[in-house]
Write a protein that holds these residues in place. Structure first.
Motif, PDB file in Angstrom:
ATOM      1  N   ASP A 530       0.858  -1.156   0.113  1.00 51.18           N
ATOM      2  CA  ASP A 530       0.018  -0.181  -0.070  1.00 51.18           C
ATOM      3  C   ASP A 530       0.928   1.005  -0.295  1.00 51.18           C
ATOM      4  OD1 ASP A 530      -2.399  -1.434  -0.254  1.00 51.18           O
ATOM      5  OD2 ASP A 530      -2.831  -1.099   1.852  1.00 51.18           O
ATOM      6  N   ARG A 593     -11.708   6.767 -12.190  1.00 48.95           N
ATOM      7  CA  ARG A 593     -11.589   5.423 -11.842  1.00 48.95           C
ATOM      8  C   ARG A 593     -10.649   4.682 -13.006  1.00 48.95           C
ATOM      9  NH1 ARG A 593     -17.450   4.687 -12.618  1.00 48.95           N
ATOM     10  NH2 ARG A 593     -16.936   3.126 -14.144  1.00 48.95           N
ATOM     11  N   PRO A 594      -9.864   3.838 -12.570  1.00 48.69           N
ATOM     12  CA  PRO A 594      -8.822   3.246 -13.348  1.00 48.69           C
ATOM     13  C   PRO A 594      -9.600   2.840 -14.918  1.00 48.69           C
ATOM     14  CG  PRO A 594      -8.515   2.361 -11.612  1.00 48.69           C
ATOM     15  CD  PRO A 594      -9.906   3.239 -11.248  1.00 48.69           C
ATOM     16  N   ASP A 595     -11.087   2.328 -14.994  1.00 50.45           N
ATOM     17  CA  ASP A 595     -11.597   1.887 -16.029  1.00 50.45           C
ATOM     18  C   ASP A 595     -12.273   2.859 -17.049  1.00 50.45           C
ATOM     19  OD1 ASP A 595     -13.126   2.598 -14.122  1.00 50.45           O
ATOM     20  OD2 ASP A 595     -15.022   1.130 -14.753  1.00 50.45           O
ATOM     21  N   SER A 597     -10.692   6.833 -17.114  1.00 55.20           N
ATOM     22  CA  SER A 597      -9.847   8.086 -17.029  1.00 55.20           C
ATOM     23  C   SER A 597     -10.463   9.301 -17.529  1.00 55.20           C
ATOM     24  CB  SER A 597      -8.529   8.014 -17.497  1.00 55.20           C
ATOM     25  OG  SER A 597      -8.510   7.915 -18.865  1.00 55.20           O
ATOM     26  N   GLN A 656      -4.677   5.133 -13.059  1.00 56.75           N
ATOM     27  CA  GLN A 656      -4.286   3.657 -12.794  1.00 56.75           C
ATOM     28  C   GLN A 656      -3.809   3.416 -11.369  1.00 56.75           C
ATOM     29  OE1 GLN A 656      -5.245   1.587 -15.349  1.00 56.75           O
ATOM     30  NE2 GLN A 656      -6.117   3.562 -15.826  1.00 56.75           N
ATOM     31  N   PHE A 658      -4.266   3.804  -7.547  1.00 56.34           N
ATOM     32  CA  PHE A 658      -5.180   4.446  -6.435  1.00 56.34           C
ATOM     33  C   PHE A 658      -4.537   5.339  -5.455  1.00 56.34           C
ATOM     34  CE2 PHE A 658      -7.169   0.051  -7.622  1.00 56.34           C
ATOM     35  CZ  PHE A 658      -8.320   0.695  -8.296  1.00 56.34           C
ATOM     36  N   SER A 684      -7.533   8.689  -7.778  1.00 55.37           N
ATOM     37  CA  SER A 684      -8.142   7.329  -8.498  1.00 55.37           C
ATOM     38  C   SER A 684      -8.894   6.620  -7.261  1.00 55.37           C
ATOM     39  CB  SER A 684      -7.046   6.627  -9.346  1.00 55.37           C
ATOM     40  OG  SER A 684      -7.710   5.330  -9.612  1.00 55.37           O
ATOM     41  N   SER A 685     -10.016   6.018  -7.566  1.00 57.01           N
ATOM     42  CA  SER A 685     -10.762   5.652  -6.454  1.00 57.01           C
ATOM     43  C   SER A 685     -11.337   4.320  -6.975  1.00 57.01           C
ATOM     44  CB  SER A 685     -11.792   6.499  -6.091  1.00 57.01           C
ATOM     45  OG  SER A 685     -12.809   5.907  -5.143  1.00 57.01           O
ATOM     46  N   ARG A 686     -11.541   3.283  -6.031  1.00 57.92           N
ATOM     47  CA  ARG A 686     -11.938   1.920  -6.235  1.00 57.92           C
ATOM     48  C   ARG A 686     -13.748   2.011  -6.295  1.00 57.92           C
ATOM     49  NH1 ARG A 686      -7.598   0.865  -3.236  1.00 57.92           N
ATOM     50  NH2 ARG A 686      -6.240  -0.883  -4.218  1.00 57.92           N
ATOM     51  N   ARG A 687     -14.070   3.028  -5.771  1.00 57.74           N
ATOM     52  CA  ARG A 687     -15.465   2.996  -5.415  1.00 57.74           C
ATOM     53  C   ARG A 687     -16.351   3.529  -6.492  1.00 57.74           C
ATOM     54  NH1 ARG A 687     -16.571   7.451  -1.322  1.00 57.74           N
ATOM     55  NH2 ARG A 687     -15.433   8.483  -2.408  1.00 57.74           N
ATOM     56  N   LEU A 688     -17.396   2.522  -6.949  1.00 55.96           N
ATOM     57  CA  LEU A 688     -18.133   2.853  -8.067  1.00 55.96           C
ATOM     58  C   LEU A 688     -19.577   3.301  -7.661  1.00 55.96           C
ATOM     59  CD1 LEU A 688     -17.694  -0.574 -10.027  1.00 55.96           C
ATOM     60  CD2 LEU A 688     -16.567   1.605 -10.273  1.00 55.96           C
TER      61      LEU A 688
END
Length: 991
Positions: A530, A593-595, A597, A656, A658, A684-688
């Motif tokens: 991390d 989000r990475p998916d 940008s 890309q 986080f 960048s965040s993982r949350r959707l």
């Protein structure tokens, strides 16, 4: 004659002899007396022991001469028989006369007790007379039980009767005699009685107290005549009042108006007798006091306590009184009255949290917790003072090795209503195991002078570790004087075990130009693989604009590595006026989000000088995550940029990695020794999925802050603004709003040309205008001639150089300025902003300027700050409006107000054109929107419109609202009711 005389003498002598009786006389020689006793034998039969029975024995002289009874006695059982003459002696009996003896039988033991009465006289014949005596002693006495009487506690003027049981198991009557002894014996009554053969009865004892207190009294019962007393223990107490209230007076103390305090009132039956309570009434019309429904009538058993909850919720300021009257069945005290007292208006202590568990932390970590202490009482409640703060270990350790610590605070600390202070407690373990402590806070708040907060943490052993830092040095390049820039440092843990870092702080501020915008970091635990990033800011000073200046500083980081416990990150920056004019001065990509940008952003550069310059390099410098920001398009270097010419650089953010990513965009030019900086920021965040929550405001209380551009270009706009103030005031007063109004400027530092009123030459730096003189600075509905005073206050002049409206607001509403009557950092007296910002009020900020904002931080940073002033879960209570340049523009404005537009859109506000000839309609529009329930709710992220779901007070709402993509807001056809809870769920979309 002689013979007659002789006969007369003999007659007198005979009479005298007859009259003499038992008198002494000479006995004739030729005669003798003879003594007899009647009866000749005495049988007194059965007599109770210690009792007695008497009989008389008559002694008679039946002889012819007088005799003397010399003495009489009894021969037999000792003490059982007694004999005595009935009159005083001497006992001389003439013939025919008699004497009486009284014989008494008083048996001291059981059984037959025969005896002989012996009488001796001076007769010559039978001088001793014997009379046989018979009697039987019987063990006859009453049995007494119990041997203890407890009358308990009874109220004066009442009575209580208890009884002894006395029984006679014999066939003889027995007299029982009670005797009371002691100082208070007159408060008891007991009468003797006679028990017949084989009879059992109660001997009543009555207690009628006349004085309060324990009774010093004893009871002695004689079970028969002559018997030894039987002692009976007596306990008794007289009470002035049987039913008492605890406490006798219910004083609620000082309580904020419209708050509530509950206190128990107990009725205690002190007596040992049941007492009946029939009713409860409040005798006054004072409505601030109430109580729960009493279950009356009721019987209070001996010693029983019943509790009622009484409430005091002051509906007015000042003292309040009432009387709670309990009706009691009592002759002496028919009511138990309890005075109720309270005072409306007090400080109120709000502490959050009251306890905290730091969890399991590795040795070498430092984890902090902020404790918020606030005087949350009403404005009329007065101040609250913190007198003491003491962190006390509760695990037997000392303060040095406990690991739990409190950052010292200056005491005493006084909080006026609405003011708050943050305390910091941190866990920095130095030994393994559990550590516990409590923080004891002493205040003068009405609810109790001591508040205890509990803390806990567990320390674990982990091996030494090492983290990587990128970049290893932070280079800010060139930043224009008076401007600011933000870059970052990333901390990454490449190892296989967690690693603790702490005390991330400025080691060298370079004379105050370098800082950590997010504040010092006490400690972070970085898990394997991390990372995290923190921001570092460079605020270029205004001095040395032509010649420039170089600044060096450093940031320190402590890590759990004995071989290298302290790491320093060098900082450097250069400031100088530049020929290149850049727009925007920094690029914030927001959260991605990475998916998906975000779209590329453009940065424009113009040569504002009168001579050409050479651009030698355009590059992305070392940042937190190299490769996250990529140059998409830029002209090949080197090239020459003629005066007035421009070029554009396009930059992609890949998103890309986080977390927070920061990198510098550098442009090197021939006029600068160090390349010009434009910070690039993205997250960048993982949350959707996301849910934004709002609580609808009612618009009843609003704090309005005008932020007016005071640069030289406002010469046309400021008169229009002044002229529009009566329209704003008229619309606000028509709404009936409880207002606070203040004005500040976009000026932070002194500089520029021209003159400004207010006393600080345009450098208000968030202080309300006018800083020095000129009348009131915080206005409200009660301000005399409100419109005229507000017109005067918005006349801020034109003398500043840089428009930093957002920064001015942040300073205006941040401690210590917003919480102090005087800002001690500045020489001007009484220049603080205390009293403007009210917790219970909504906040409206109105920016007025002919050019966009140039504050150093991102719009997101400022919006988040302002929303936090009203609570993280109530962002709609803060709305931004702007009268600023729009996309259409006009000759007197300087470009579009994109930052103002973004901030207004994110808070549900609106941007109105500064180019309007008359601002009065604009001000009416602002007032009507700001002082009404909100119908526009801005979302914190860009949504997939098809995923939006709206709920009001927990109920799904499928119509009556729409999504406005231009402002990224959900707009209701009819605004939800005041106090309604609005929840908006959506799936975050790619931009």
């Amino acid at each position: 004659m002689a013979a007659m005389s002789k006969r007369w003498g003999l007659w007198v002598l005979a009479v005298l002899v007859v009259l003499t009786g038992c008198e002494d006389r000479d006995r004739p020689v030729i005669a003798d007396g003879r003594l007899t006793a009647t009866p000749g034998g005495v049988d007194l039969q059965r007599v109770a022991m210690f009792d007695g029975r008497e009989v008389e024995v008559v002694l008679r002289n039946v002889g012819r001469a007088r005799l003397n009874v010399d003495e009489a006695w009894v021969e037999g059982a000792a003490g059982a028989w007694q004999v005595a003459f009935t009159h005083e002696g001497p006992h001389a009996l003439v013939p025919g006369s008699e004497c009486v003896l009284r014989v008494r039988f008083n048996p001291q033991q059981e059984g037959a007790l025969p005896a002989t009465l012996v009488v001796r006289s001076d007769t010559l014949k039978d001088p001793v007379v014997r009379v046989p005596l018979q009697g039987v002693g019987v063990d006859a006495w009453a049995r007494v039980s119990p041997r203890k009487l407890d009358f308990g506690r009874i109220e004066l003027e009442s009575t209580k009767r208890l009884a002894l049981t006395v029984s006679n198991p014999t066939d003889l009557p027995v007299e029982v005699t009670p005797k009371l002894l002691g100082a208070q014996k007159d408060e008891f009554v007991a009468e003797p009685l006679v028990l017949g053969p084989n009879e059992e009865r109660e001997l009543p004892i009555t207690f009628a107290p006349t004085k309060a207190g324990l009774k010093q009294v004893a009871l002695a019962v004689s079970p028969c005549k002559g018997c030894a007393d039987v002692a009976v223990q007596v306990s008794a107490e007289g009470l002035d009042r049987a039913v008492v209230a605890e406490p006798a007076e219910l004083d609620f103390g000082s309580i904020p108006v419209d708050q509530e305090r509950v206190r128990p009132l107990r009725l205690h039956n002190l007596s040992t007798e049941p007492m009946t309570v029939t009713s409860l009434t409040l005798t006054s019309t004072e409505a601030s006091f109430t109580h729960g429904p009493p279950p009356l009538p009721l019987v209070l058993g001996p010693g029983e306590v019943r509790t009622w909850d009484f409430r005091y919720s002051p509906g007015h300021m000042g003292p309040a009184e009432n009387l709670a009257s309990f009706r009691v069945e009592s002759r002496r005290n028919p009511t138990t009255d309890v005075p109720l007292r309270g005072f409306g208006g007090a400080a109120e202590l709000c502490v959050s949290p009251l306890s905290h568990d730091f969890g399991r932390q590795p040795l070498g970590a430092k984890v902090a917790r902020i404790i918020n202490v606030k005087n949350c009482g009403a404005a009329n409640g007065g101040p609250l003072t913190i007198h003491g703060l003491e962190l006390q270990p509760t695990d037997g350790s000392t303060g040095a090795d406990n690991g739990l610590h409190l950052v010292p605070a200056t005491l005493p600390y006084r909080l006026r209503p609405g003011e708050e202070v943050n305390l910091k407690v941190f866990f920095e373990p130095v030994r393994e195991g559990t550590a516990t402590s409590r923080l004891v806070m002493r205040t003068d708040v009405y609810s109790g002078d001591t508040t205890t907060l509990n803390f806990r943490g567990v320390a674990e052993q982990h091996g030494p570790c090492r983290v990587d830092y990128t970049p290893v040095a932070v280079d800010f390049g060139t930043v224009q004087p008076g401007r600011g820039a933000v870059l970052g440092v990333k901390v990454d843990n490449p190892g296989g075990d967690l690693c603790a870092v702490k005390n991330i702080r400025m080691r060298d501020t370079g004379g105050g130009v370098f800082s950590l915008p997010g504040g010092e970091l006490d400690g972070v635990v970085v898990y394997p693989g991390d990372s995290f990033s923190f921001m570092v800011a460079f605020a270029a000073p205004l001095t040395g604009g032509e010649t420039g200046g170089d600044f060096l500083g450093s940031v320190q980081i402590e890590q759990w590595d004995p071989a290298n416990p302290l790491v320093t990150i060098p900082l450097k920056g250069h400031t100088q006026n530049t020929c290149l004019v850049v727009s925007p001065r920094y690029v914030d990509y927001g959260v991605s989000r990475p998916d998906c940008s975000p779209a590329p952003r453009e940065v424009n550069y113009i040569n504002g000088c009168q001579a050409p310059l050479t651009v030698s390099d355009v590059r992305i410098g070392a940042g937190t995550s190299d490769g996250e920001f990529v140059l998409r398009a830029s002209p090949p270097t080197p090239f020459t940029l003629a005066p007035g010419d421009a070029f554009t650089v396009s930059v992609d953010y890949l998103a890309q990695v986080f977390g927070l990513n920061l990198s510098p965009l550098f442009v090197a030019s021939s006029d600068l020794p160090a390349p010009m900086l434009v910070p690039l920021v993205g997250e960048s965040s993982r949350r959707l999925d996301k849910t934004d929550q709002f609580i609808q405001q009612d618009g009843a209380k609003v704090d309005v802050l005008f932020v007016v551009d005071n640069t030289a270009s406002m010469v046309e706009e400021q008169p229009r603004l002044e002229a529009s103030m009566p329209a704003f005031v008229e619309a606000a007063l028509a709404k009936g709003v409880d207002l606070n109004i203040a004005v500040t400027t976009t000026g932070i530092d002194p500089g520029g040309t021209g003159t400004c009123p207010g006393g600080v030459q345009g450098a208000e730096a968030g202080r309300f205008f006018p800083v020095v003189g000129g009348g009131p600075r915080i206005l409200n509905r009660q301000t005399p001639d409100l419109a005229a005073v507000l017109r005067n206050n918005v006349n801020v002049g034109q003398c500043a150089a840089v428009e930093q409206g957002f920064e001015a607001v942040r300073r205006a509403l941040s401690p210590p300025l917003v919480t102090s009557a005087d800002d001690v950092r500045t020489p001007e007296p009484n220049d603080g902003n205390r009293g403007f910002l009210r917790d219970e009020a909504a906040l409206v900020v109105v920016f007025v300027g002919d050019e966009d904002d140039h504050s150093p931080d991102s719009v997101d940073t400022y919006v988040r700050f302002l929303q936090a002033r009203k609570g993280e879960n109530q962002p709609q209570r803060m709305t931004l409006y702007a009268i600023a340049p729009t996309a259409e523009g006009c000759p007197t404005s300087g470009g579009g107000g994109t930052r103002y537009a973004e901030a207004a859109a994110r808070t549900g506000g609106e941007v109105l054109s500064i180019c309007s000839a008359d601002y009065s309609p604009l001000m009416r529009s602002v007032a009507n929107k700001a002082f009404s329930p909100q119908d526009r709710f801005p979302l914190s992220e860009q949504p997939d419109p098809g995923s939006i779901a709206v709920s009001v007070n927990g109920t799904r709402v499928t119509e009556g609202w729409s999504y406005d993509g231009a402002t990224n807001s959900v707009v209701f056809t009819a605004a939800p009711a005041a106090g309604a809870k609005v929840e908006i769920y959506y799936r975050r979309a790619c931009e």
